[in-house]
Scaffold this motif. Structure first.
Motif, short mmCIF file in Angstrom:
data_model
loop_
_atom_site.label_atom_id
_atom_site.label_comp_id
_atom_site.label_asym_id
_atom_site.label_seq_id
_atom_site.Cartn_x
_atom_site.Cartn_y
_atom_site.Cartn_z
N SER A 130 0.81 -1.22 0.00
CA SER A 130 0.00 0.00 0.00
C SER A 130 0.84 1.27 0.00
N SER A 131 2.16 1.15 0.24
CA SER A 131 3.01 2.34 0.25
C SER A 131 3.34 2.76 -1.17
N SER A 132 3.74 4.02 -1.31
CA SER A 132 4.03 4.55 -2.64
C SER A 132 5.35 5.31 -2.63
N PRO A 133 6.48 4.61 -2.57
CA PRO A 133 7.76 5.29 -2.57
C PRO A 133 7.99 6.00 -3.89
N GLY A 134 8.69 7.09 -3.83
CA GLY A 134 8.85 7.89 -5.04
C GLY A 134 10.12 7.60 -5.80
N ALA A 135 11.02 6.76 -5.31
CA ALA A 135 12.29 6.47 -5.96
C ALA A 135 13.06 7.74 -6.24
N SER A 136 12.99 8.73 -5.33
CA SER A 136 13.60 10.03 -5.56
C SER A 136 15.10 9.98 -5.33
N THR A 137 15.85 10.41 -6.33
CA THR A 137 17.29 10.58 -6.18
C THR A 137 17.55 11.91 -5.46
N LEU A 138 18.82 12.11 -5.07
CA LEU A 138 19.17 13.39 -4.48
C LEU A 138 18.88 14.53 -5.46
N THR A 139 19.11 14.26 -6.73
CA THR A 139 18.85 15.30 -7.74
C THR A 139 17.37 15.63 -7.78
N GLN A 140 16.52 14.60 -7.74
CA GLN A 140 15.08 14.85 -7.74
C GLN A 140 14.65 15.59 -6.47
N GLN A 141 15.23 15.22 -5.33
CA GLN A 141 14.90 15.93 -4.10
C GLN A 141 15.34 17.40 -4.17
N LEU A 142 16.52 17.62 -4.80
CA LEU A 142 16.98 18.99 -4.98
C LEU A 142 16.00 19.77 -5.86
N VAL A 143 15.53 19.14 -6.92
CA VAL A 143 14.54 19.79 -7.80
C VAL A 143 13.27 20.12 -7.02
N LYS A 144 12.77 19.15 -6.27
CA LYS A 144 11.56 19.38 -5.49
C LYS A 144 11.73 20.54 -4.52
N VAL A 178 1.53 14.59 -3.80
CA VAL A 178 1.87 13.19 -4.04
C VAL A 178 1.14 12.75 -5.29
N SER A 179 1.85 12.74 -6.42
CA SER A 179 1.22 12.38 -7.68
C SER A 179 2.28 11.96 -8.68
N LEU A 180 1.87 11.14 -9.63
CA LEU A 180 2.77 10.73 -10.68
C LEU A 180 3.14 11.92 -11.56
N ALA A 181 2.19 12.85 -11.70
CA ALA A 181 2.47 14.04 -12.52
C ALA A 181 3.65 14.82 -11.95
N ARG A 182 3.68 14.97 -10.64
CA ARG A 182 4.80 15.68 -10.04
C ARG A 182 6.09 14.92 -10.22
N LYS A 183 6.00 13.58 -10.11
CA LYS A 183 7.20 12.75 -10.26
C LYS A 183 7.79 12.89 -11.66
N ILE A 184 6.92 12.85 -12.64
CA ILE A 184 7.41 12.94 -14.02
C ILE A 184 8.03 14.31 -14.27
N ARG A 185 7.43 15.33 -13.69
CA ARG A 185 8.01 16.69 -13.80
C ARG A 185 9.40 16.70 -13.16
N GLU A 186 9.54 16.05 -12.00
CA GLU A 186 10.84 16.00 -11.33
C GLU A 186 11.85 15.23 -12.18
#
Length: 856
Positions: free
Chosen positions: A138-152, A174-182
């Protein structure tokens, strides 16, 4: 610390990224993501073996451009070493990568993005792993790299800075749209930074030398590491009271663990949680070869509490324990002064203070500030049951720099604690102060200045008698009509000093009636103008009121204003407007403009020296003898007692230090009679009761180590007066003559003599003494004779025994008159015997030689 000489670096291939994206999207849909209508961007990423690289973006996307991180600002004393307070919207100090411990760099990479050195902003392997978790749990990890976190975080900071709430939500939703933008922005960011810095990263060079290290530097400065604590440096100072470059492995692991959930993993508030998270970081560091198994066992056994050395930032002026009200005054200047709020600069003064990373060096002398605090606290506790308060301001007379600003109440913006306030009693209302307090007799030096400017002297005699003043007797060239319609009869304390006295004596003993007499001879508008030249103005910002009562200091002012007035006299007539800020530098070390020093001559030196001479007598032998300084150091001052003893002052100075002390009830005007202050009963309070001794207590300490300086000598012209021509009043009425003489600094005699004349209108002046244009000292009385149409008795009958060769009293002109030759008075003949004693009639009385039969 073991590190490879070259950090590994590869790129995500087109096949890896496309496969990862496709599987992530597909599996995320299966896991519950709503992505209907979402269009994925077409991207091309060069493989690591491809020689011709197709650029993802030619320039950095505008979303990531021109983002300035908020940084803390610090306010210091005049040395630039003693920190008074820190201000921030986000507690952050941006530092370069070489100033961040390698342990922290490795700890963050280990726990947040262990493949950081292998991917190109988006981790294909991580995407597949996240997709699997999305599908299987049920969890939804974002697989965020440091670069993605910096972008966010960059997008979030940009939205916060612009105040765009929609963008703030978009940056954190929390959305796939935001993830793809990142993903898109992360790939573009790394592509551009690689272009700028290169791709070869040397672990041996602590400075940034490749795109990846620039990503790491930015991340370590933007990431949140605690409650309103951002960046590695602020976190290191908070938790361990050291610079980020000095962190060890255990401390680094503690900080690195916080960023995932700054509340849950807060080592101060939740040390047990923080230890579990720290140990997880340490284990990852072990798995990736940064520490050994033995080191992991040793480090993980240490309680978090044993490693902490917490230093909470001195946030806001509440933390400026020694000088909170001065600190508050400085912040008001930064927020309001036009120097910090110019159009086109982007940030307002408030923005600069809370986000600009300023280092503000002020004029505060911490030693003198502590002396001021001690003197006030000894005189009146903050929680004194009376509710009364005291304030003290001290200036450098040669520059106007504020050296100390203190008051007895404690600083509390909420003013909830007993004995606390948010109001700075020392300054004007516009700077966070009150509406001011009546300065009483500390205004008398202003009157004295105008007195000397108008040509009068210190040794001139003035009446101290109580007088009831006609409302039409006051002069005010800037007012149409009378300034008041009320008769006024001021008095002195206990009806003292009602005799004639010199102005010097009246100043030393603060004689109200004498100063009102002086004011009555001056123009009230000139007094207003002189007050403004000296820096005097009302604390509430209202215009100076033209009223006879200004003679007794009824216009409310702040202690800082009264200190500035004294500064002019101490600086020999040169006014230096008070300044509180010496320098300001921004986060890049650039010097910013500050409110400039403004010094200019406003009164002649000999006038300032004359006022200083008179004010020295206040301390030597007058109302302020209790303020005599240690070791006989020369000082000048003025006591001040406002109407009904409601506000008590002492304003004083040496040639190299100025200070003003105020005492009163800050909440409302209260009579200073039958009152207890600091456990002592006062039947009546005066400026000499508590304000003057407190001034002395401060000055004796603050002047230690400063040279003993003498005051300049007073000139004879100021002391005794300078003879000036007496105006002609011939042909004027008494009222006209009084105005003319007063403007020139002279007085018209109260009663004239009369002389019969057919050449002048009755009541007009036909003679004066001293004669017109004769030089005399200002303040001298001019006697005069007016024409009358009533013939004296001797015109028709010469009194027996009068000398026919001597003119009667009051007669002017050639004697005997020409008409005596044809029509002399009965009984008059030239050359008559004058041995008899005359008995003149009333018309012969006066100062003439035939009023008493003597030829004197």
């Amino acid at each position: 610390m073991p590190r490879s000489s070259k950090r590994p670096r590869t790129k995500v291939t087109f096949v890896q990224l496309l496969t990862a994206l496709s599987m992530f999207v597909a599996l995320s849909i299966m896991g519950g993501f709503l992505v209907a209508g979402l269009a994925l961007p077409a991207v091309t990423v060069a493989g690591s073996t491809t020689s011709g690289t197709a650029k993802l973006f030619d320039e950095l996307p505008k979303e990531l451009a021109d983002v300035t991180l908020p940084q803390q600002s610090n306010i210091y004393d005049r040395t630039g070493k003693n920190l008074l307070a820190t201000f921030y919207s986000q507690n952050r100090v941006v530092v370069p990568l070489q100033d961040i411990s390698p342990w922290l760099q490795e700890a963050v990479v280990s726990i947040e993005d262990k493949r950081f050195w292998l991917h190109h902003g988006v981790d294909g392997e991580g995407l597949l792993r996240a997709a699997y978790v999305n599908l299987s749990s049920s969890s939804s990890p974002g697989a965020s790299t440091l670069t993605q976190q910096l972008v966010k975080n960059t997008l979030l900071q940009k939205a916060i800075a612009s105040g765009d709430e929609e963008e703030q939500k978009a940056a954190t939703e929390v959305s796939l749209a935001r993830k793809i933008r990142e993903w898109r922005l992360a790939l573009a960011l790394e592509e551009n930074l690689d272009k700028e810095y290169g791709v070869d990263c040397s672990a041996e060079d602590p400075k940034v030398d490749c795109g990846k290290e620039q990503i790491l530097e930015q991340y370590l400065n933007i990431a949140q590491f605690g409650a309103n604590t951002y960046g590695a440096e602020a976190a290191s100072q908070l938790y361990f009271s050291k610079s980020a470059k000095d962190l060890n492995a255990v401390e680094a692991a503690t900080i690195a663990g916080v960023t995932q959930n700054p509340t849950k993993w807060d080592p101060i508030r939740n040390p047990e949680n923080a230890k579990a998270r720290r140990d997880t970081v340490l284990y990852q560091m072990y798995l990736q070869g940064h520490i050994t198994a033995e080191e992991y066992d040793e480090y993980s056994s240490i309680p978090v509490e044993d490693t902490l050395k917490v230093s909470n930032p001195k946030f806001s002026c509440v933390a400026a324990k020694d000088a909170p009200f001065f600190c508050d005054y400085v912040t008001k200047i930064i927020k309001s002064d036009e120097v910090f709020n110019q159009d086109g600069k982007g940030l307002t003064g408030a923005d600069l203070l809370y986000r600009g990373g300023l280092d503000v060096v002020t004029t505060l002398d911490l030693t003198k500030q502590k002396a001021a605090n001690a003197a006030l606290q000894a005189a009146l506790p903050a929680t004194d049951p009376s509710g009364w308060a005291m304030a003290l301001v001290s200036l450098d007379p040669s520059t106007g720099q504020i050296l100390a600003m203190s008051q007895t109440k404690t600083f509390d913006p909420s003013a909830e604690e007993d004995g606390s306030t948010a109001i700075n009693y020392s300054v004007d209302r516009k700077w966070g102060g009150s509406r001011g307090f009546s300065p009483g007799s500390t205004f008398k030096p202003v009157i004295l200045t105008e007195w000397l400017k108008s040509g009068h002297s210190l040794m001139e005699n003035i009446s101290g008698a109580e007088t009831k003043y006609d409302p039409y007797s006051w002069k005010a060239r800037c007012v149409d009509g009378p300034v008041t319609l009320d008769w006024w009869q001021p008095g002195n304390v206990e009806n003292a000093y009602t005799y004639n006295q010199t102005v010097l004596h009246a100043t030393a003993n603060s004689v109200n009636t004498a100063f009102v007499h002086m004011t009555n001879q001056l123009d009230l508008c000139d007094i207003r103008d002189t007050a403004a030249e000296l820096g005097f103005h009302r604390a509430d910002g209202q215009d100076f009121e033209i009223n006879p009562t200004i003679a007794l200091g009824t216009q409310n002012a702040s202690p800082l204003t009264m200190a500035q007035v004294a500064q002019v006299f101490a600086n020999e007539g040169v006014r230096c407007d008070p300044i509180a800020i010496l320098s300001v530098t921004d986060s890049e070390g650039n010097k910013l403009d500050v409110p400039p020093q403004n010094c200019k001559r406003v009164i002649d030196k000999e006038i300032a020296d004359g006022v200083a001479y008179a004010m020295q007598d206040v301390i030597k032998e007058g109302s302020g003898t209790v303020a005599q300084l240690a070791d006989g150091r020369p000082a000048a001052g003025k006591t001040g007692t406002a109407n009904l003893n409601m506000h008590l002052w002492f304003m004083g100075y040496t040639p190299n230090l100025v200070a003003t002390v105020w005492l009163g009830n800050p909440n409302h005007d209260e009579e200073g009679t039958n009152i207890w202050l600091n456990g002592q009963y006062y039947p009546v309070l005066y400026g000499s009761s508590l304000a003057a001794p407190t001034w002395k207590a401060y000055m004796d300490v603050a002047l230690q180590g400063m040279p003993v300086e003498q005051f300049p000598a007073v000139s004879n012209d100021v002391l005794y007066g300078k003879p000036v021509p007496v105006p002609s009043i011939i042909g004027m009425t008494a009222d006209q003559a009084s105005t003319t003489l007063s403007s020139a600094g002279f007085r018209l005699a109260a009663t004239p003599s009369e002389q019969y004349s057919t050449d002048a209108a009755p009541g007009t002046i036909i003679a004066q003494s001293p004669s017109a244009y004769w030089k005399s000292l200002p303040g001298a009385t001019v006697n005069y004779t007016v024409a009358t149409d009533k013939q004296p008795s001797w015109y028709t009958k010469w009194p027996k025994g009068w000398d026919p060769n001597v003119a009667p009293d009051g007669y002017t002109g050639e004697w005997p008159p020409a008409w005596f030759a044809t029509n002399p008075p009965a009984g008059w003949s030239a050359g008559s015997d004058t041995s008899a004693t005359p008995t003149p009639d009333n018309s012969g009385k006066g100062n003439g030689k035939n009023s008493n039969g003597k030829g004197n």
